[in-house]
Design a protein around this motif. Structure first.
Motif, PDB file in Angstrom:
ATOM      1  N   LYS A 146       0.090   2.957  -8.706  1.00  0.00           N
ATOM      2  CA  LYS A 146      -0.944   2.391  -9.577  1.00  0.00           C
ATOM      3  C   LYS A 146      -0.335   1.649 -10.762  1.00  0.00           C
ATOM      4  CE  LYS A 146      -4.302   5.858  -8.149  1.00  0.00           C
ATOM      5  NZ  LYS A 146      -4.937   7.172  -8.442  1.00  0.00           N
ATOM      6  N   ASP A 171       0.400  -1.720  -9.740  1.00  0.00           N
ATOM      7  CA  ASP A 171      -0.753  -2.455  -9.190  1.00  0.00           C
ATOM      8  C   ASP A 171      -0.717  -2.547  -7.667  1.00  0.00           C
ATOM      9  OD1 ASP A 171      -1.945  -2.988 -11.711  1.00  0.00           O
ATOM     10  OD2 ASP A 171      -0.568  -4.658 -12.020  1.00  0.00           O
ATOM     11  N   ILE A 172      -0.322  -1.442  -7.051  1.00  0.00           N
ATOM     12  CA  ILE A 172      -0.277  -1.362  -5.588  1.00  0.00           C
ATOM     13  C   ILE A 172      -1.462  -0.523  -5.108  1.00  0.00           C
ATOM     14  CG2 ILE A 172       1.050  -0.500  -3.606  1.00  0.00           C
ATOM     15  CD1 ILE A 172       3.582  -0.963  -5.360  1.00  0.00           C
ATOM     16  N   GLU A 173      -2.103  -0.971  -4.051  1.00  0.00           N
ATOM     17  CA  GLU A 173      -3.246  -0.243  -3.495  1.00  0.00           C
ATOM     18  C   GLU A 173      -2.813   1.145  -3.024  1.00  0.00           C
ATOM     19  OE1 GLU A 173      -6.522  -0.577   0.148  1.00  0.00           O
ATOM     20  OE2 GLU A 173      -5.384  -2.361  -0.459  1.00  0.00           O
ATOM     21  N   THR A 174      -3.633   2.156  -3.301  1.00  0.00           N
ATOM     22  CA  THR A 174      -3.324   3.525  -2.876  1.00  0.00           C
ATOM     23  C   THR A 174      -4.434   4.071  -1.990  1.00  0.00           C
ATOM     24  OG1 THR A 174      -4.360   4.523  -4.817  1.00  0.00           O
ATOM     25  CG2 THR A 174      -2.010   4.009  -4.970  1.00  0.00           C
ATOM     26  N   ILE A 175      -4.036   4.925  -1.057  1.00  0.00           N
ATOM     27  CA  ILE A 175      -4.968   5.630  -0.177  1.00  0.00           C
ATOM     28  C   ILE A 175      -4.564   7.092  -0.157  1.00  0.00           C
ATOM     29  CG2 ILE A 175      -5.789   5.908   2.191  1.00  0.00           C
ATOM     30  CD1 ILE A 175      -5.176   2.916   2.634  1.00  0.00           C
ATOM     31  N   LEU A 196      -4.067  -2.337   6.163  1.00  0.00           N
ATOM     32  CA  LEU A 196      -3.102  -2.976   5.260  1.00  0.00           C
ATOM     33  C   LEU A 196      -2.199  -3.984   5.975  1.00  0.00           C
ATOM     34  CD1 LEU A 196      -2.140   0.286   3.340  1.00  0.00           C
ATOM     35  CD2 LEU A 196      -3.515  -1.592   2.422  1.00  0.00           C
ATOM     36  N   ASP A 227      -6.298   3.786   8.574  1.00  0.00           N
ATOM     37  CA  ASP A 227      -6.117   3.383   7.178  1.00  0.00           C
ATOM     38  C   ASP A 227      -4.912   2.462   7.004  1.00  0.00           C
ATOM     39  OD1 ASP A 227      -8.342   4.669   6.234  1.00  0.00           O
ATOM     40  OD2 ASP A 227      -7.276   6.422   5.474  1.00  0.00           O
ATOM     41  N   GLY A 271       0.814  -1.202   0.000  1.00  0.00           N
ATOM     42  CA  GLY A 271       0.000   0.000   0.000  1.00  0.00           C
ATOM     43  C   GLY A 271       0.848   1.253   0.000  1.00  0.00           C
TER      44      GLY A 271
END
Length: 217
Positions: A49, A52-56, A80, A76, A34
């Protein structure tokens, strides 16, 4: 099983990219799961992105206080399930509560040879002081700003003709080499932070590191 790495950013994310690239190696013991930014336009989010890594994105402007922001940030991050948390150009002063929550697995990179030049504008300050050597430090994060125990430093020369941009470029090159290495040590659980009374130490392979970190020569 790979250690779970979460990276906090505010800007372009070049150190984030260095860590993502390192994680691509088959023998690297961690994976970035993340990326969290306090700025929606941070280019580091695009880097995440693309991998392909999750973003917050969590804007500090939406919160009344630093404490309330950090509480939301912790919430948040905890979704993860991180093993390692990396500050990579995250331009926020963190509350003691946040630091305590992640103590021992929270690291930062600072563009100076700590304890010299804590805070901002480190390259120009080194030039103005007439330093011939400058550099970068990776350190554990504690409640004291840029004051946690140093893990690893890299030195660069300062030339008489240098501008702050020249020096920054030289330092960045070293940042991208040493930060993935320190993260690797954390993922391998070779690196720990030890507290004795009021003192904190970085410990690698069971040995307390010097004030300048590992291999400071």
């Amino acid at each position: 099983m790979s250690s779970r790495i979460v990276v906090l950013i505010s800007g372009s994310g070049t150190n984030l990219q260095a860590i993502i690239d390192a994680c691509d190696a088959s023998d690297y013991p961690g994976k970035v799961v993340g990326v969290v930014s306090n700025k929606a336009d941070a280019y580091g989010l695009t880097r995440a992105k693309n991998a392909d890594i999750e973003t917050i994105t969590l804007s500090h402007k939406s919160f009344e206080s630093r404490k309330s922001y950090d509480q939301a940030l912790m919430s948040d991050i905890d979704t993860l399930s991180p093993d390692v948390i990396v500050l990579a150009g995250f331009m926020r002063i963190l509350t003691p509560e946040f630091v305590k929550h992640y103590q021992g697995k929270l690291v930062n990179i600072h563009p100076s040879l700590l304890p010299k030049y804590q805070g901002l504008n480190t390259h120009q300050r080194a030039i103005d002081a007439g330093d011939t050597v400058h550099g970068v430090s990776v350190h554990f994060v504690t409640a004291e700003l840029d004051g946690g125990p140093v893990i690893l430093q890299a030195k660069v020369p300062v030339f008489e003709t240098d501008t702050s941009d020249d020096l920054a470029a030289r330092v960045h090159e070293q940042e991208h080499r040493i930060y993935p290495l320190v993260v690797k040590w954390l993922c391998e659980k070779r690196l720990h932070m030890k507290t004795e009374g009021d003192n904190e130490f970085a410990v690698l392979d069971g040995k307390i590191l010097s004030i300048s970190g590992y291999a400071n020569d």
